[in-house]
Each structure stands twice: as structure tokens, then as C-alpha cells.
Scaffold this motif. Structure first.
Motif, short mmCIF file in Angstrom:
data_model
loop_
_atom_site.label_atom_id
_atom_site.label_comp_id
_atom_site.label_asym_id
_atom_site.label_seq_id
_atom_site.Cartn_x
_atom_site.Cartn_y
_atom_site.Cartn_z
N HIS A 36 6.33 13.17 -2.66
CA HIS A 36 6.11 11.79 -3.13
C HIS A 36 5.85 10.88 -1.92
N GLU A 37 6.70 11.04 -0.91
CA GLU A 37 6.55 10.20 0.29
C GLU A 37 5.23 10.49 1.00
N SER A 38 4.74 11.72 0.88
CA SER A 38 3.46 12.03 1.54
C SER A 38 2.34 11.18 0.95
N GLN A 39 2.42 10.88 -0.34
CA GLN A 39 1.36 10.11 -0.96
C GLN A 39 1.42 8.64 -0.55
N SER A 40 2.64 8.11 -0.37
CA SER A 40 2.74 6.73 0.08
C SER A 40 2.32 6.60 1.54
N ARG A 41 2.77 7.55 2.36
CA ARG A 41 2.43 7.50 3.79
C ARG A 41 0.95 7.74 4.03
N LEU A 66 0.82 -1.21 0.00
CA LEU A 66 0.00 0.00 0.00
C LEU A 66 0.86 1.26 0.00
N HIS A 67 2.03 1.19 0.63
CA HIS A 67 2.99 2.30 0.58
C HIS A 67 3.41 2.55 -0.87
N GLU A 68 3.87 1.50 -1.52
CA GLU A 68 4.35 1.66 -2.90
C GLU A 68 3.18 2.01 -3.84
N GLY A 87 0.74 3.84 -3.06
CA GLY A 87 0.54 5.28 -2.85
C GLY A 87 1.48 6.09 -3.74
N HIS A 88 2.75 5.66 -3.79
CA HIS A 88 3.70 6.30 -4.72
C HIS A 88 3.18 6.15 -6.15
N GLY A 89 2.71 4.94 -6.46
CA GLY A 89 2.25 4.64 -7.82
C GLY A 89 1.03 5.45 -8.23
ZN ZN Z 1 8.35 5.64 0.04
#
Ligand code: ZN
Length: 503
Positions: A297-302, A267-269, A271-273
Motif C-alpha cells: 500500500h505504501e509503495s503506491q503512495s510513495r 499526492l501521497h494519500e 496514491g493510497h486512494g
Molecule cells: Zn502512507
């Protein structure tokens, strides 16, 4: 005017052609990390080194520099948030930075990073920091030289941070992270003192890989990762990379004895995707169609991993399906599962840290790398300084350097200034999520009903489709109405953890 437009078209064509090389390099890189037979490694290194050279050559092309200089004075650049303005501003900035770095320094950095990563790997395996000391010292000398060549107004760290979090200042990051630390340390201490703790063993039962793969893919698709324009593979170190405007690759690793590893990793990756898949494809390879920064970018994965997938409403929807997919969860109560996946406990290893203590791991690295770069801390004194900070912030002391100062590859790889983007990601995620929740009127109800499209569309409109038109600081103000603050993250953590730990 006409000639400006022609020049702009030339720049766009140049950048699109560079993107063809970059995505080709990414395709080879993806293959190297997922499918490639080990014997292919030396030739693959040659291929990637060759492509990196071609790309560097294109990005420092003097003709491109002249076009960008001409355009930056033109009406096309007048509004920096227009598509043309953002294109000119970002490409010019990238060009100006690259030509400031002497070729000899670029090569020395690449060589040292390659050597340092091997030395680091060996030093970590043998728990021998002293063998890593010399090359790490050399790396920081080179990174300081890089900062000096690039120039800075505040601290040398500013010049390096800019590669990962453009337009952000060390002073501002230090201020927000210090405020976060002052609120987090007592919260984590109160949790450690609490007599409550979940039964973590329910997550350590048997979870067959095939079932995890099916369940993880199903959930990723449900939150909006488009498998028609992407795929999921298996790697030791999960990542997300895009090989073209309609080709986003995510990876995960499976642990049959620990449920959270693969699912939250996927789900983290994803989110990046979802961010990459939400970029405007007609601007692919150009600033209006690219992500702003590593922190955003990290905000979207988190956001998807923590704010959505570690929430109770999310599991109200998915837990019955998880119980169907995994007999090991059949006798588990939703509340016990929810507590277990949100357990907070100070630990030694950053990549295994929970949502709350994670940021303290980052702070320690951020403070130490600044001190090393400024020359205020000697490399020889680094392990002691590391252990002291772990004691101060997390109340624990690493038993050895392998699980202490030697645990991350970043410094060996020359990634100095990178760590704070992880915590910035957590901060941005909470601030974006609070704004979405307020605007969309209670996302919890939607999650409980298995509905994620409204949030995804909101993120697409406010963040993904904006590309690099705004800086991260501008975007956060536009989206939330406020400058970056530690408060939304602390409120999110307190709101979730206080009831669980009866604080
Ligand atoms: Zn990440």
C-alpha cells in the motif's frame, strides 16, 4: 464438488457481511477524525468498541472455522492464486491467527495501548521519558506474549511483522534494509559534505490555503484519483480510508508557510486512494479485492509522491500552473524549485524527513524494536541507544527525548513490527517504477506532457486488480522479474541527487 461450492458461497456471504460492519466502523472512524464535535468522543468510543467486538466475534466464529477447514482441503483451494484459492488461504490464515490469541491478552493489549497513548502524549509534552518507561515496558512484554501465542519459526518479531507484511520474514527485511543502509549512509554523508544547497526559503513564502486546496485537488485528479468515488478533507494527521467499494476518503493538512506539506501529502494519500479505487469492486471485502500488505500500500503512495511528483518532468508540466496559482512562485526558476523540493538534510523528525534520509529513521526503529522484543535491550536504556544510532546513521544527536525516542506514537499504540513497512514501501515503489519505466518506454516524456493514465493503468493491471492473489514477494518478482532489492531505490536516489549536489 457441489457441496464445496455451497460452503464457499457461505464463506463469501459471511465475509461480505463482516465487510458491512467493518466499513461502518470505518465510516465512524473517519467522522471521528474529521468532523465530529469533541463532546461526542465518549459515545463514539462506545460505538466503535461495540462494533470492534461484533467484528471480532464474526471473525472467530467457529462455524466459519469449520467451513474454512473443509474448503482448504477442497479443489477450490488447489490454486492459491485463483480467486477462490486466495479467498480460502487468506481467510483461513486470519481465522487461525485470531483464535490463537487468548481473549484476556487481546483485552489487555487494547487496554494497555489506550493507557500508553495518553501517558506517551503527556511524557512527550513534558520531555519526560522516565514517566513512559513502565507502560512501554509492559507493552513490549505483552507484544512478546502475543508473538509467543501466535508462534514463529525464526524470531518473535516474525509473528508481529506478519500482521502488517504477511508472508515476509524478519531475516529478509533485515538483509535488504542493511544493504540499503550500507549504500545510504555514505550517500547522505556525501550530500552533507557537498557545498551545494537549494534556497529553501522559496517554499516558505505565503501560499494561501484556498489556492493550495484547489491546486492539490486539481493535481490529484490529474494523476487519477477519482473524486466521483472519493473526497478530500482536512485533518491534523493525514490518512486514507475506504468506506466502501466506491467511497475513498483522503485527508491532508495545510501550512500556508510551507508549500510541500499539503501538496505532497495530498499526492501521497491520493496514491493510497488510487490503489483502493483500483481494487476489483466485485470482490470488495474479500481477499481478491483487498490490498496485499501495508508495504505494498505504501509503495503506491510513495510512487506517486516521490517517483512521480518529485521528478523534474512532472514539474515541467505543473510548474507554470503553480506559478499561476501562487504569486509567491512567480519569480522562481523551475530548477531552483526542483532542487528545493528534493533537498536532503539529516534531521531529527521522521515525518519531516526527506526521501533519502527517511529510511535511516526507519532502520533505527526497526533495529531497536527487535532488540526490545528479544530482551537484548532494556527499556531504560532505550533513549541512549536511540541517540547513539541517530549519531551513527545520520550524524546528529537529538537535544531531548521529545524530539528523539518519544516522537512516534506507534509503540505506545502497540504497533510493533509496523515501521519497516514504510521502508518496504519505498523499496517496492522504486522497483515497480523502474519496471514500469522500462516497459512503457520512458515515463518522463509522458509526465512532461501531463499524461499519467498509462502508468496508472499499468499499476492497476499489475498490482491493484491482483488483490491478495500473490504475496508481496511473489508480486514484486512477477512485476519486475527480480526479488526485492535495495538497488532500484539507491539508483533512483543517486540518479536524481548526484546532479543536484554535484557528487
Ligand atoms: Zn502512507
Amino acid at each position: 464438488m457441489k457441496s464445496y461450492e455451497q460452503t464457499f458461497e457461505r464463506v463469501v456471504g459471511h465475509a461480505r457481511e463482516t465487510a458491512l460492519w467493518v466499513t461502518t466502523e470505518s465510516a465512524l472512524g473517519w467522522d471521528e477524525r474529521t468532523k465530529m464535535p469533541t463532546a461526542a468522543a465518549p459515545y463514539r468510543t462506545e460505538q466503535i468498541t461495540f462494533l470492534a467486538g461484533v467484528i471480532h466475534h464474526r471473525r472467530t466464529d467457529a462455524e466459519l472455522g469449520r467451513w474454512l477447514a473443509e474448503l482448504s482441503e477442497s479443489p477450490l483451494a488447489a490454486d492459491p492464486t485463483s480467486d477462490s484459492g486466495a479467498t480460502i488461504r487468506h481467510l483461513k490464515r486470519d481465522y487461525d491467527k485470531r483464535v490463537k490469541l487468548p481473549q484476556s491478552l487481546v483485552e489487555e493489549l487494547a487496554r494497555t495501548a489506550s493507557v500508553a497513548q495518553h501517558v506517551w502524549q503527556d511524557a512527550r509534552a513534558r520531555d519526560d521519558f522516565s514517566s513512559f518507561r513502565e507502560v512501554l515496558g509492559k507493552m513490549f512484554v505483552l507484544k512478546r506474549a502475543q508473538a509467543d501465542a501466535l508462534g514463529y519459526t525464526g524470531s518473535p518479531y516474525d509473528a508481529l511483522l506478519d500482521d502488517y507484511e504477511p508472508d515476509e520474514s524478519t531475516a529478509n527485511v533485515a538483509r535488504v534494509l542493511a544493504e540499503l543502509r550500507d549504500a545510504l549512509v555514505p550517500l547522505v554523508a556525501a550530500i552533507a559534505d557537498s557545498r551545494r544547497s537549494p534556497d529553501e526559503m522559496i517554499l516558505a513564502r505565503h501560499f494561501p490555503e484556498a489556492a493550495q486546496q484547489r491546486f492539490g485537488s486539481m493535481v490529484a485528479a490529474k494523476i487519477g484519483f477519482d473524486f466521483g468515488r472519493g473526497r478530500l478533507d482536512v485533518t491534523a494527521h493525514p490518512f486514507c480510508t475506504s468506506l466502501g467499494p466506491h467511497d475513498c476518503r483522503i485527508t491532508t493538512r495545510f501550512d500556508e508557510q510551507f508549500f510541500p506539506t499539503a501538496l505532497f501529502g495530498i499526492l501521497h494519500e491520493a496514491g493510497h486512494g488510487i490503489y483502493d479505487q483500483g481494487l476489483r469492486t466485485e470482490w470488495h471485502g474479500l481477499p481478491p479485492g483487498e490490498a496485499i500488505s501495508l508495504g505494498i500500500h505504501e509503495s503506491q503512495s510513495r510512487l506517486w509522491e516521490n517517483l512521480v511528483a518529485r521528478s523534474r518532468p512532472f514539474w515541467q508540466h505543473f510548474f507554470p500552473m503553480a506559478q499561476q496559482a501562487f504569486p509567491a512562485l512567480a519569480d522562481v526558476e523551475l530548477d531552483d524549485f526542483f532542487f528545493a523540493i528534493n533537498h536532503v538534510r539529516p534531521s531529527l523528525i521522521r515525518v519531516e524527513a526527506d526521501e533519502a534520509t527517511y529510511n535511516l529513521h526507519i532502520l533505527i526503529r526497526f533495529e531497536l524494536e527487535q532488540a526490545l522484543l528479544a530482551g537484548d535491550l532494556k527499556v531504560a536504556d532505550l533513549p541512549a541507544a536511540w541517540n547513539e544510532k541517530y549519531h551513527e546513521y545520520l550524524g546528529i544527536t537529538p537535544p531531548d527525548d521529545a524530539d528523539g525516542v518519544l516522537q512516534d506514537i506507534h509503540w505506545a499504540a502497540g504497533l510493533v513490527g509496523y515501521f519497516p513497512t514504510y521502508s518496504l514501501g519505498n523499496l517496492y515503489a522504486s522497483q515497480f517504477f523502474a519496471a514500469a519505466d522500462a516497459e512503457l518506454g520512458g515515463l518522463g516524456k509522458q509526465f512532461a506532457a501531463g499524461q499519467f493514465a498509462e502508468l496508472r493503468h499499468w499499476l492497476g493491471e499489475k498490482i491493484h486488480s491482483q488483490g491478495q492473489r500473490f504475496t508481496a514477494a511473489q508480486l514484486i518478482e512477477r512485476v519486475s522479474g527480480k526479488p526485492l532489492s535495495h538497488r532500484p531505490l539507491i539508483e533512483h536516489l543517486r540518479g536524481k541527487l548526484a546532479p543536484l549536489y554535484q557528487l
